[in-house]
Write an enzyme that holds these catalytic residues in place. Structure first.
Site, mmCIF file in Angstrom:
data_model
loop_
_atom_site.group_PDB
_atom_site.id
_atom_site.type_symbol
_atom_site.label_atom_id
_atom_site.label_comp_id
_atom_site.label_asym_id
_atom_site.label_seq_id
_atom_site.Cartn_x
_atom_site.Cartn_y
_atom_site.Cartn_z
ATOM 1 N N PHE A 1 0.854 -1.183 0.000
ATOM 2 C CA PHE A 1 0.000 0.000 0.000
ATOM 3 C C PHE A 1 0.890 1.232 0.000
ATOM 4 O O PHE A 1 1.741 1.387 0.873
ATOM 5 C CB PHE A 1 -0.920 0.034 1.223
ATOM 6 C CG PHE A 1 -1.814 1.249 1.222
ATOM 7 C CD1 PHE A 1 -2.978 1.260 0.463
ATOM 8 C CD2 PHE A 1 -1.484 2.388 1.947
ATOM 9 C CE1 PHE A 1 -3.798 2.386 0.435
ATOM 10 C CE2 PHE A 1 -2.299 3.514 1.924
ATOM 11 C CZ PHE A 1 -3.467 3.512 1.168
ATOM 12 N N ASP B 1 9.249 2.805 1.466
ATOM 13 C CA ASP B 1 8.058 3.492 1.965
ATOM 14 C C ASP B 1 7.999 3.260 3.469
ATOM 15 O O ASP B 1 7.589 2.197 3.925
ATOM 16 C CB ASP B 1 6.808 2.939 1.259
ATOM 17 C CG ASP B 1 5.530 3.611 1.756
ATOM 18 O OD1 ASP B 1 5.582 4.331 2.772
ATOM 19 O OD2 ASP B 1 4.480 3.406 1.110
ATOM 20 N N LYS C 1 2.772 10.195 8.133
ATOM 21 C CA LYS C 1 2.067 9.750 9.339
ATOM 22 C C LYS C 1 2.717 10.275 10.637
ATOM 23 O O LYS C 1 2.486 11.405 11.007
ATOM 24 C CB LYS C 1 1.916 8.231 9.342
ATOM 25 C CG LYS C 1 0.965 7.758 8.229
ATOM 26 C CD LYS C 1 0.351 6.394 8.470
ATOM 27 C CE LYS C 1 -0.830 6.145 7.556
ATOM 28 N NZ LYS C 1 -0.545 5.349 6.374
HETATM 29 C C1 LIG Z 1 -0.789 5.613 4.948
HETATM 30 C C2 LIG Z 1 0.247 5.146 4.011
HETATM 31 C C3 LIG Z 1 0.482 5.821 2.792
HETATM 32 C C4 LIG Z 1 -0.369 6.983 2.338
HETATM 33 O O1 LIG Z 1 -0.312 8.082 3.204
HETATM 34 P P1 LIG Z 1 -1.423 9.244 3.069
HETATM 35 O O2 LIG Z 1 -0.966 10.273 4.048
HETATM 36 O O3 LIG Z 1 -2.734 8.631 3.421
HETATM 37 O O4 LIG Z 1 -1.406 9.727 1.677
HETATM 38 C C5 LIG Z 1 1.513 5.377 2.005
HETATM 39 N N1 LIG Z 1 2.267 4.326 2.366
HETATM 40 C C6 LIG Z 1 2.067 3.653 3.519
HETATM 41 C C7 LIG Z 1 2.958 2.528 3.877
HETATM 42 C C8 LIG Z 1 1.045 4.036 4.375
HETATM 43 O O5 LIG Z 1 0.836 3.354 5.499
#
Ligand SMILES: *Cc1c(COP(=O)(O)O)cnc(C)c1O
Length: 414
Positions: free
Chosen positions: A148, A233, A262
């Protein structure tokens, strides 16, 4: 106490009495809870109920709600300067970039407002690096099943999940997906157009599925061997969540590019794309931009978060708390074998693999006064604030135990 003006409080209260939101686009299946304020790991609803927040948004409120240091940082900055364009230098951002680069592999930072935007910048940086190196044909990234990376058009293509892609037209090209742990498939996917590998050290939304340290080291090797960039990521795993400042440190490797968001804002919207000098070499004036990215308010709050989380003492405490919480969760599993299949994860990114539907577990938790977050693979995530202590661990155990007992009763009745 709430600092809302009376008229705002009144219209807020009216909205809160509706059973469903009247004019919000229907993109979320929301729980029918309206919170008014938070304090540490606790959230309070408008109708006076109290919940232990073991979701922290989704791994966002890294220092809990209304943390006095973050409130002070925001308040102080709010009185000085809210916004200037990125056509000017932004001191608060330069200072945060200095801190991040001192604490990580990175030499350069681009600030964003969200995780998906941090990923967009990471993807653009990787493509531009090869373009600037005389290889414009190298634009494809290898990604992993179950990943994701966000909800923009590029990041849903990177994540490759049908449920997020469906109905939005052709997926953006440039991503080749392989199964986690399948080295043959990975090596077969590397071609003359490959720019790099994009991976979460632990798949968060995918169900708290860890990429092994051996695999992360192998990715680093394969990237070095083939002139590829390793793009991590760490939007969910970063900023202390796993008990290291960034999860890749457990594997003893460093990426070329990393997306962060986050937890870095502690609840204020902010993200960042970090890169080495070499990987960022194509990102010259005019190649990328953002109106709000690196906004002084966001920079001040994120600076305060990093000051707190980025110390060895704080991170050691996260690991300690994680051990204590995992001990209690092992007890939970032992006493509720029909509900809990397994406990997984790292630090305070914990997954409870359920034997009942995870949606039912989350709902039963809510009934028992604890907020958790669902994930793929029938997992429930525990993502408490990083600064919880013994009290919150005890309270969490009691509430989860109660939730499991209620689920067992339901199983027995069925
Ligand atoms: C939440 C998340 C995203 C996206 O972040 P947003 O602030 O919602 O755009 C991307 N990668 C990972 C691993 C995430 O947990």
């Amino acid at each position: 106490m709430s600092t809302m003006q009376k008229s705002d409080a009144a219209s807020f209260a009216v909205a809160a009495t509706r059973s469903t939101p009247a004019h919000m686009m229907g993109t979320y299946a929301r729980a029918d809870l309206v919170f008014e304020r938070g304090e540490g790991a606790w959230l309070y609803t408008v109708d006076g109920r109290k919940f232990l927040d073991f979701g922290s948004g989704i791994a966002v409120n890294s220092l809990g709600h209304a943390n006095p240091k973050l409130v002070a940082a925001l308040h102080e900055q709010a009185q000085k300067l809210w916004h200037v364009s990125n056509v000017y230098r932004i001191g608060e951002g330069e200072s945060l970039a200095d801190k991040l680069c001192a604490l990580t592999f990175a030499d350069r930072v681009f600030f964003t407002n969200s995780g998906a935007e941090a990923l967009e910048c990471a993807i653009k940086t990787a493509r531009k690096y090869h373009h600037a190196s005389g290889h414009p044909e190298r634009y494809r990234l290898i990604t992993f099943e179950g990943a994701f990376h966000g909800r923009t058009l590029a990041t849903i293509a990177a994540g490759g999940q049908a449920k997020y892609l469906e109905g939005f037209g052709p997926a953006m090209p440039g991503f080749d997906q392989v199964p986690v742990g399948d080295r043959k498939a990975l090596e077969a996917a590397i071609g003359p157009e490959t720019a790099g590998i994009l991976v979460e050290p632990i798949q968060g939304e995918g169900g708290v599925r860890s990429i092994s340290n051996e695999d992360l080291r192998y990715f680093r090797e394969i990237c070095d061997k083939n002139g590829l960039l390793l793009v991590l990521d760490e939007v969910q795993t970063g900023v202390g969540r796993t008990g290291k400042l960034f999860a890749h440190e457990w594997a003893g490797i460093a990426p070329d590019i990393m997306a962060v968001a986050k937890g870095i804002g502690g609840g204020f919207p902010v993200g960042a794309c970090l890169a080495t000098e070499e990987a960022a070499k194509g990102m010259v004036p005019g190649t990328h931009g953002s109106t709000y990215g690196g906004n002084p308010l966001a920079m001040a709050v994120a600076g305060a978060v990093i000051d707190e989380v980025g110390t060895p003492e704080f991170l050691a405490r996260v690991r300690e708390v994680s051990r204590d919480l995992n001990q209690r969760l092992a007890e939970l599993k032992a006493s509720h074998p029909d509900i809990v299949e397994d406990i997984r994860g790292s630090g305070l990114l914990i997954g409870i693999k359920c034997k009942v539907p995870n949606t039912e577990f989350v709902a039963a938790g809510r009934e028992a006064g604890i907020l958790t977050v669902g994930a793929g693979d029938n997992v429930v995530r525990l993502l408490p604030p990083l600064n919880i202590g013994e009290t919150e661990i005890r309270e969490a155990y009691e509430r989860l135990d109660k939730a499991c007992a209620a689920l067992e009763k339901k199983l027995g009745a069925a």
